[in-house]
Design a protein around this motif. Structure first.
Motif, short mmCIF file in Angstrom:
data_model
loop_
_atom_site.label_atom_id
_atom_site.label_comp_id
_atom_site.label_asym_id
_atom_site.label_seq_id
_atom_site.Cartn_x
_atom_site.Cartn_y
_atom_site.Cartn_z
N VAL A 9 0.85 -1.19 0.00
CA VAL A 9 0.00 0.00 0.00
C VAL A 9 0.89 1.24 0.00
N THR A 10 0.75 2.05 -1.03
CA THR A 10 1.58 3.25 -1.16
C THR A 10 0.76 4.53 -1.16
N THR A 11 -0.57 4.42 -1.25
CA THR A 11 -1.43 5.61 -1.34
C THR A 11 -1.88 6.12 0.01
N LEU A 12 -1.74 5.32 1.05
CA LEU A 12 -2.16 5.70 2.39
C LEU A 12 -1.05 5.38 3.39
N ALA A 13 -1.08 6.09 4.52
CA ALA A 13 -0.07 5.85 5.56
C ALA A 13 -0.73 6.02 6.93
N PRO A 14 -0.18 5.37 7.94
CA PRO A 14 -0.72 5.56 9.28
C PRO A 14 -0.80 7.05 9.63
N GLY A 15 -1.93 7.44 10.21
CA GLY A 15 -2.16 8.83 10.58
C GLY A 15 -3.00 9.59 9.58
N ASN A 16 -3.11 9.09 8.33
CA ASN A 16 -3.95 9.77 7.34
C ASN A 16 -5.41 9.72 7.76
#
Length: 66
Positions: A9-16
């Motif tokens: 997964v490259t489109t989202l990250a923890p904290g978004n």
């Protein structure tokens, strides 16, 4: 808010902060405190939108099936 993402997964990250319609239809149990979802079913919430405004978008934006 994203707590964790899976491999690749490259489109989202923890904290978004995100919104969307996970696995729609059928209902995905999104009234729960936590829910899993394919990353492609979520988008980042723009800072200019409140959570209430963002929550109103998915039903209106998804006017036809994929």
């Amino acid at each position: 808010m994203v707590e964790a993402v899976g491999p690749g997964v490259t489109t989202l990250a923890p904290g978004n902060e995100v919104f969307g319609l996970p696995r729609h239809p059928p209902p995905a149990g999104t009234y729960a405190e936590y829910v899993t979802s394919p990353a492609r079913h979520l988008v980042r919430k723009p800072e200019a939108l409140t959570h209430v405004q963002a929550a109103a978008l998915p039903p209106a934006a998804r006017s036809h099936p994929e």
